[in-house]
Motif scaffolding. Sequence first.
Motif, PDB file in Angstrom:
ATOM      1  N   GLN A  62       0.828  -1.213   0.000  1.00  0.00           N
ATOM      2  CA  GLN A  62       0.000   0.000   0.000  1.00  0.00           C
ATOM      3  C   GLN A  62       0.855   1.252   0.000  1.00  0.00           C
ATOM      4  O   GLN A  62       0.560   2.220  -0.716  1.00  0.00           O
ATOM      5  CB  GLN A  62      -0.920  -0.007   1.221  1.00  0.00           C
ATOM      6  CG  GLN A  62      -2.118  -0.923   1.091  1.00  0.00           C
ATOM      7  CD  GLN A  62      -3.025  -0.850   2.307  1.00  0.00           C
ATOM      8  OE1 GLN A  62      -2.563  -0.669   3.432  1.00  0.00           O
ATOM      9  NE2 GLN A  62      -4.319  -1.005   2.087  1.00  0.00           N
TER      10      GLN A  62
ATOM     11  N   ASN B 264       0.668   3.918  -2.945  1.00  0.00           N
ATOM     12  CA  ASN B 264       0.235   5.279  -2.618  1.00  0.00           C
ATOM     13  C   ASN B 264       1.248   6.326  -3.078  1.00  0.00           C
ATOM     14  O   ASN B 264       0.868   7.407  -3.533  1.00  0.00           O
ATOM     15  CB  ASN B 264       0.004   5.397  -1.109  1.00  0.00           C
ATOM     16  CG  ASN B 264      -1.185   4.585  -0.639  1.00  0.00           C
ATOM     17  OD1 ASN B 264      -2.018   4.162  -1.440  1.00  0.00           O
ATOM     18  ND2 ASN B 264      -1.268   4.354   0.659  1.00  0.00           N
TER      19      ASN B 264
ATOM     20  N   GLN C 196      -7.118   5.292  -3.202  1.00  0.00           N
ATOM     21  CA  GLN C 196      -5.957   4.463  -2.891  1.00  0.00           C
ATOM     22  C   GLN C 196      -6.372   3.051  -2.474  1.00  0.00           C
ATOM     23  O   GLN C 196      -5.750   2.071  -2.894  1.00  0.00           O
ATOM     24  CB  GLN C 196      -5.138   5.122  -1.780  1.00  0.00           C
ATOM     25  CG  GLN C 196      -4.404   6.383  -2.224  1.00  0.00           C
ATOM     26  CD  GLN C 196      -3.709   7.080  -1.069  1.00  0.00           C
ATOM     27  OE1 GLN C 196      -4.048   6.866   0.095  1.00  0.00           O
ATOM     28  NE2 GLN C 196      -2.730   7.930  -1.387  1.00  0.00           N
TER      29      GLN C 196
END
Length: 455
Positions: free
Chosen positions: A188, A192, A222
């Motif tokens: 992540q 991002n 996201q």
Amino acid sequence: MAEEQLDLCNNLENLDIKQNNELPIDGIQGSNGVQNGLPLNEVYKLALSFYKDKVGKAFHFSYEDNLQLVAFSQQVGHGPLAEAISKLPPLGTLDVVGKDRREAWQKLGNLSKYQARTGFVELLSRRCLLFSAYIEAHRRERDEQSRKDKEQAIIKLAEEAEHQKQLEEEKLHIEQMQQQEAIKRQIQSALNEQTFDQFRKYASQQYPGDPEKQGSLVRQLQEQHYFQYMQQLELSQRAEALNERNILPENSELKSNGVKPLEHSISDAENPDNSEEEESNSQTESASMWTLPDIEPFKQKVAQTEGDCVVRVGHGETITIRVPTHPQGSKLFWEFATDHYDIGFGIYFEFGTPLTDEVSVHVSESDDEDVEIDEDELYADENLRCDLESGGMDLSSLTKPAVMEIVPVYRRDCQAEVYAGSHAYPGKGVYLLKFDNSYSLWRSKTLYYRIYYAN
């Protein structure tokens, strides 16, 4: 009878045995052949209890036998009469039975407690046939209880082992979950960083001057981007694993819950005219999708200003909206929502030069993954129509255009939020936006949608 009792006492005195109440005896040999495998102490207690409960009820002994049994029990409880006489109350003048009992007790002399127990058991077993059956029943009951105790101990050990195994499995599962969570955070964070500027720019256009809503929209984008990335990665790994085991033939499609990986979604028809388009397709970016919370204003706006974009999808139907690529555009955008119920949604792309720039809506009874060629578009060329009608061309010589899956079809909760997304043109062709209600046997859905392009 008195002589028989005296002989019994003499025999007990002459026994060459150890004075150990805890030693088991192999058996009590009497006239009825009583056999048992119980310790003498336990047999004596059973015999004394049996005598007190049953005498005068289940059986009757002679007066002399009763005197002898009482004498044995007194010898066991108090020892020889000469040692216990000082502690006993004096007998009355008319107490004939008491005098007889003490006389029988006195005849036992210095007989040991072990010998007194043995004499009591042997005399009772000779005079009462029920006693042997009583002892045997007790022995079987004790053996059965011992067997059950052993089984319970084994079960308890197995349960403890299973509980320990479960604890170890839970510990291992927690460790795996922690590892997966750490990997998730790493992925992540990397995604991002790559998309933050793009999502922030889009959010500032959607909510100018409202940093709070902008931040919320960026987080939604996201999370959606991460979900799509992991979904495509999982499907890709599954396809590779199946191919390694030779389960899938070459160029076949992997179908799993209605979702196909991108690398297997292009049609395997060989068409030399589309070689450049297929090469560019391998480098096509994945679609971006997000949700917007203001669903009611969106539906009102679509219904008031764009009435043609409100469609009723009947139960068991699938609507396909064909959107040709625009010469001045480079990216397609879409937004949609429904009333009350969810609907299936997915996007395909059909490579080829569009024959029209009009958006069209097609209704079918089910979601057919093999996209058929529109006859109106196929016959748009009058010369081609004439060749077909004259029989100068075989329909089998026509190949279907290559079709790519952009977004897999699965159900979206668009009755609660506005679903939106975008996709960069992979080339010239037609987008196929599928709204699938084929799974619903009774409910029709009202669909509100907007489709537009950008440079």
